[in-house]
Design a protein around this motif. Structure first.
Motif, PDB file in Angstrom:
ATOM      1  N   PRO A  54     -14.054   3.158  -7.881  1.00 51.46           N
ATOM      2  CA  PRO A  54     -13.345   2.290  -6.931  1.00 51.46           C
ATOM      3  C   PRO A  54     -11.916   2.770  -6.653  1.00 51.46           C
ATOM      4  O   PRO A  54     -11.471   2.766  -5.500  1.00 51.46           O
ATOM      5  CB  PRO A  54     -13.353   0.923  -7.613  1.00 51.46           C
ATOM      6  N   ALA A  55     -11.223   3.205  -7.685  1.00 54.11           N
ATOM      7  CA  ALA A  55      -9.862   3.714  -7.498  1.00 54.11           C
ATOM      8  C   ALA A  55      -9.872   5.004  -6.687  1.00 54.11           C
ATOM      9  O   ALA A  55      -9.037   5.192  -5.792  1.00 54.11           O
ATOM     10  CB  ALA A  55      -9.190   3.942  -8.850  1.00 54.11           C
ATOM     11  N   ILE A  56     -10.809   5.882  -6.974  1.00 53.47           N
ATOM     12  CA  ILE A  56     -10.906   7.155  -6.241  1.00 53.47           C
ATOM     13  C   ILE A  56     -11.100   6.885  -4.752  1.00 53.47           C
ATOM     14  O   ILE A  56     -10.419   7.481  -3.904  1.00 53.47           O
ATOM     15  CB  ILE A  56     -12.063   8.017  -6.786  1.00 53.47           C
ATOM     16  N   LEU A  57     -12.007   5.997  -4.425  1.00 54.21           N
ATOM     17  CA  LEU A  57     -12.277   5.692  -3.017  1.00 54.21           C
ATOM     18  C   LEU A  57     -11.061   5.057  -2.341  1.00 54.21           C
ATOM     19  O   LEU A  57     -10.733   5.401  -1.196  1.00 54.21           O
ATOM     20  CB  LEU A  57     -13.497   4.785  -2.899  1.00 54.21           C
ATOM     21  N   THR A  58     -10.400   4.169  -3.030  1.00 54.94           N
ATOM     22  CA  THR A  58      -9.210   3.529  -2.464  1.00 54.94           C
ATOM     23  C   THR A  58      -8.090   4.547  -2.263  1.00 54.94           C
ATOM     24  O   THR A  58      -7.449   4.578  -1.206  1.00 54.94           O
ATOM     25  CB  THR A  58      -8.721   2.380  -3.367  1.00 54.94           C
ATOM     26  N   ILE A  59      -7.865   5.392  -3.258  1.00 54.21           N
ATOM     27  CA  ILE A  59      -6.817   6.412  -3.146  1.00 54.21           C
ATOM     28  C   ILE A  59      -7.139   7.364  -2.000  1.00 54.21           C
ATOM     29  O   ILE A  59      -6.257   7.722  -1.222  1.00 54.21           O
ATOM     30  CB  ILE A  59      -6.641   7.162  -4.480  1.00 54.21           C
ATOM     31  N   ARG A  60      -8.404   7.746  -1.859  1.00 52.62           N
ATOM     32  CA  ARG A  60      -8.786   8.649  -0.763  1.00 52.62           C
ATOM     33  C   ARG A  60      -8.507   7.994   0.589  1.00 52.62           C
ATOM     34  O   ARG A  60      -8.039   8.640   1.515  1.00 52.62           O
ATOM     35  CB  ARG A  60     -10.271   9.039  -0.893  1.00 52.62           C
ATOM     36  N   GLN A  61      -8.757   6.700   0.702  1.00 56.57           N
ATOM     37  CA  GLN A  61      -8.450   5.978   1.944  1.00 56.57           C
ATOM     38  C   GLN A  61      -6.945   5.943   2.189  1.00 56.57           C
ATOM     39  O   GLN A  61      -6.491   6.087   3.326  1.00 56.57           O
ATOM     40  CB  GLN A  61      -9.007   4.562   1.898  1.00 56.57           C
ATOM     41  N   LEU A  62      -6.171   5.756   1.134  1.00 60.95           N
ATOM     42  CA  LEU A  62      -4.712   5.750   1.279  1.00 60.95           C
ATOM     43  C   LEU A  62      -4.199   7.115   1.729  1.00 60.95           C
ATOM     44  O   LEU A  62      -3.292   7.199   2.561  1.00 60.95           O
ATOM     45  CB  LEU A  62      -4.044   5.332  -0.043  1.00 60.95           C
ATOM     46  N   VAL A  63      -4.776   8.173   1.193  1.00 52.78           N
ATOM     47  CA  VAL A  63      -4.394   9.525   1.613  1.00 52.78           C
ATOM     48  C   VAL A  63      -4.728   9.715   3.095  1.00 52.78           C
ATOM     49  O   VAL A  63      -3.929  10.250   3.867  1.00 52.78           O
ATOM     50  CB  VAL A  63      -5.085  10.597   0.746  1.00 52.78           C
ATOM     51  N   ALA A  64      -5.901   9.262   3.509  1.00 54.15           N
ATOM     52  CA  ALA A  64      -6.319   9.411   4.908  1.00 54.15           C
ATOM     53  C   ALA A  64      -5.361   8.705   5.857  1.00 54.15           C
ATOM     54  O   ALA A  64      -5.095   9.198   6.956  1.00 54.15           O
ATOM     55  CB  ALA A  64      -7.731   8.866   5.095  1.00 54.15           C
ATOM     56  N   LYS A  65      -4.831   7.574   5.427  1.00 57.82           N
ATOM     57  CA  LYS A  65      -3.947   6.778   6.280  1.00 57.82           C
ATOM     58  C   LYS A  65      -2.474   7.172   6.160  1.00 57.82           C
ATOM     59  O   LYS A  65      -1.654   6.707   6.955  1.00 57.82           O
ATOM     60  CB  LYS A  65      -4.095   5.298   5.936  1.00 57.82           C
ATOM     61  N   ASP A  66      -2.143   7.991   5.172  1.00 58.50           N
ATOM     62  CA  ASP A  66      -0.743   8.342   4.931  1.00 58.50           C
ATOM     63  C   ASP A  66      -0.149   9.046   6.147  1.00 58.50           C
ATOM     64  O   ASP A  66      -0.693  10.030   6.633  1.00 58.50           O
ATOM     65  CB  ASP A  66      -0.638   9.247   3.701  1.00 58.50           C
ATOM     66  N   ASP A  67       0.932   8.512   6.649  1.00 59.47           N
ATOM     67  CA  ASP A  67       1.628   9.155   7.772  1.00 59.47           C
ATOM     68  C   ASP A  67       3.142   9.034   7.623  1.00 59.47           C
ATOM     69  O   ASP A  67       3.874   9.055   8.607  1.00 59.47           O
ATOM     70  CB  ASP A  67       1.157   8.587   9.109  1.00 59.47           C
ATOM     71  N   ALA A  68       3.590   8.932   6.392  1.00 60.65           N
ATOM     72  CA  ALA A  68       5.022   8.773   6.111  1.00 60.65           C
ATOM     73  C   ALA A  68       5.697  10.136   6.012  1.00 60.65           C
ATOM     74  O   ALA A  68       6.282  10.490   4.988  1.00 60.65           O
ATOM     75  CB  ALA A  68       5.213   7.975   4.819  1.00 60.65           C
ATOM     76  N   PHE A  69       5.621  10.902   7.074  1.00 64.04           N
ATOM     77  CA  PHE A  69       6.194  12.243   7.077  1.00 64.04           C
ATOM     78  C   PHE A  69       7.621  12.204   7.620  1.00 64.04           C
ATOM     79  O   PHE A  69       7.904  11.511   8.603  1.00 64.04           O
ATOM     80  CB  PHE A  69       5.347  13.194   7.925  1.00 64.04           C
ATOM     81  N   CYS A  70       8.490  12.950   6.952  1.00 64.48           N
ATOM     82  CA  CYS A  70       9.872  13.068   7.401  1.00 64.48           C
ATOM     83  C   CYS A  70      10.392  14.443   6.980  1.00 64.48           C
ATOM     84  O   CYS A  70       9.690  15.211   6.321  1.00 64.48           O
ATOM     85  CB  CYS A  70      10.740  11.954   6.813  1.00 64.48           C
TER      86      CYS A  70
END
Length: 127
Positions: A54-70
């Motif tokens: 469950p944590a792996i799947l959630t973390i993978r979703q968070l990575v997919a949505k990550d757009d905090a680039f600067c």
């Protein structure tokens, strides 16, 4: 007049434009791969594995949505690294570029035909 001068950019301007286009292409390929998982391989470290499915799947979703680039976390504009927090654990993700055999670096990360992208997700403490 040199042919490179006909566009008014000159040699240096043309190189900068080509560099920007190349960086944009790498960024697009990285974003697509990170969001969809298609276009490369995905790896997780032992620390992530030990957190359970469950944590792996959630973390993978968070990575997919990550757009905090600067500028600080993405100085080259390639969207190839990020960090996030999951349940008080700092998590890093990184995209590396290899050749088709995964033995050496890619000759051209902007060309998906000669590049295998590898997304690694790890605990910051494993870095």
């Amino acid at each position: 007049m040199h042919s490179s001068d006909t566009n008014g950019l000159g040699h240096d301007g043309e190189q900068k434009m080509n560099f920007r286009k190349r960086t944009q292409r790498i960024r697009e390929l990285n974003d697509k791969f990170r969001r969809t998982g298609f276009g490369g391989r995905q790896m997780i470290t032992a620390g992530i594995q030990e957190m359970g499915l469950p944590a792996i799947l959630t973390i993978r979703q968070l990575v997919a949505k990550d757009d905090a680039f600067c500028e600080d976390n993405d100085p080259y504009g390639e969207h190839d690294f990020g960090d996030l927090t999951y349940r008080n654990e700092k998590v890093f993700w990184k995209i590396d570029y290899y050749d088709a055999t995964l033995t050496v670096g890619s000759p051209d990360p902007a060309d998906p035909d000669v590049t295998t992208r590898v997304l690694t997700i790890m605990l910051a403490s494993e870095y």
